[in-house]
Write a protein that holds these residues in place. Structure first.
Motif, PDB file in Angstrom:
ATOM      1  N   TYR A  28       0.761  -1.151   0.050  1.00 13.02           N
ATOM      2  CA  TYR A  28      -0.080   0.080  -0.049  1.00 13.02           C
ATOM      3  C   TYR A  28       0.875   1.179  -0.218  1.00 13.02           C
ATOM      4  N   ASP A  44       0.139   3.069  -3.573  1.00 16.77           N
ATOM      5  CA  ASP A  44      -0.937   3.950  -3.464  1.00 16.77           C
ATOM      6  C   ASP A  44      -0.794   5.388  -4.279  1.00 16.77           C
ATOM      7  N   ASP A  45       0.544   5.929  -4.164  1.00 11.63           N
ATOM      8  CA  ASP A  45       0.684   7.042  -4.967  1.00 11.63           C
ATOM      9  C   ASP A  45       1.741   6.760  -6.148  1.00 11.63           C
ATOM     10  N   TYR A  46       1.994   5.563  -6.669  1.00 12.71           N
ATOM     11  CA  TYR A  46       2.800   5.375  -7.861  1.00 12.71           C
ATOM     12  C   TYR A  46       2.023   5.692  -9.094  1.00 12.71           C
ATOM     13  N   GLN A  87      -1.660   8.477 -12.610  1.00 12.21           N
ATOM     14  CA  GLN A  87      -2.142   7.593 -11.639  1.00 12.21           C
ATOM     15  C   GLN A  87      -3.137   6.679 -12.499  1.00 12.21           C
ATOM     16  N   GLY A  93      -5.441   2.625 -12.460  1.00 11.90           N
ATOM     17  CA  GLY A  93      -5.963   1.688 -11.741  1.00 11.90           C
ATOM     18  C   GLY A  93      -5.385   0.639 -11.556  1.00 11.90           C
ATOM     19  N   TYR A 110      -4.401  -6.467  -3.374  1.00 14.08           N
ATOM     20  CA  TYR A 110      -4.341  -5.038  -3.483  1.00 14.08           C
ATOM     21  C   TYR A 110      -5.019  -4.291  -4.824  1.00 14.08           C
ATOM     22  N   SER A 111      -5.827  -3.325  -4.463  1.00 14.27           N
ATOM     23  CA  SER A 111      -6.396  -2.561  -5.296  1.00 14.27           C
ATOM     24  C   SER A 111      -6.638  -0.863  -5.044  1.00 14.27           C
ATOM     25  N   ASN A 112      -6.122  -0.143  -5.978  1.00 15.59           N
ATOM     26  CA  ASN A 112      -6.618   1.169  -5.699  1.00 15.59           C
ATOM     27  C   ASN A 112      -7.698   1.821  -6.430  1.00 15.59           C
ATOM     28  N   LYS A 113      -8.680   0.886  -6.949  1.00 20.08           N
ATOM     29  CA  LYS A 113      -9.734   1.021  -7.793  1.00 20.08           C
ATOM     30  C   LYS A 113     -11.095   0.601  -6.908  1.00 20.08           C
TER      31      LYS A 113
END
Length: 201
Positions: free
Chosen positions: A70, A74-76, A82, A84, A96-99
């Protein structure tokens, strides 16, 4: 001052059509090269991310690696944007998911099995949203040369936006592979194929 250039007769007409055809072929080759560069650059970056110890460790189920994941992703930004990102373990479970909208039942999908079974180094698919087609690229997360998970990224730039600078309203494109079919052909128009090439390997 006005300058007019005119071509005379059927010979001039053939010359004009030859010039138009050459220009159209050049545009088609440019679209093909543009798409190939877009895909190859992203596949390369995703393969590098998937090879990082944090990502590989998380695919193996390491709690410390998952916690670090994370912080790491997260800010990758991928090539300055940025995107998904979803990471699946070997069973298809999301680790893991940022979507917000991801498919939780991916383990039964053929494309997923093909990556986990080592049949593909990358898979390109598309998702349609709001009339646009977003490219999704999936690559294996390897541990000691064996796929232990999948890194998937849905890119925000649509195929239509990507190709808008090289394709006009008088042009159309079809893309076909095992996992995606895309066509911008209009059934009311008649087309002449000017380029039929593969993109990538």
């Amino acid at each position: 001052v006005f300058i007019s250039v005119m071509l005379v007769g059927s010979r001039a007409e053939r010359s004009l059509f030859a010039l138009i055809e050459k220009a159209n072929i050049s545009k088609a080759e440019l679209a093909n090269n543009h798409l190939e560069q877009f895909l190859n650059a992203r596949i390369s970056v995703l393969s590098d991310i998937a090879a990082s110890p944090v990502v590989a460790g998380s695919a193996l189920g390491s709690e410390i690696s998952i916690a670090n994941l994370y912080d790491y992703l997260d800010d990758y930004s991928i090539l300055g944007k940025q995107e998904g990102v979803v990471i699946y373990d070997v069973t298809g479970e999301v680790i893991y998911s940022n979507k917000l909208d991801f498919d939780a039942s991916i383990g039964k999908e053929k494309w997923f099995a093909d990556i986990i079974d080592g049949e593909n180094d990358s898979i390109i698919r598309m998702q349609q949203s709001d009339g646009k087609h977003n490219i999704i690229i999936s690559v294996p997360i390897l541990y000691l040369g064996s796929p232990e998970g999948v890194l998937e990224v849905q890119f925000n730039e649509s195929l239509e936006t990507l190709l808008s600078s090289v394709l006009t309203s008088l042009s159309a494109i079809e893309i076909q592979s095992n996992y995606l079919n895309y066509s911008s052909l209009n059934s009311n128009n008649r087309y002449t194929m000017i380029l039929d090439e593969s993109v990538g390997d």
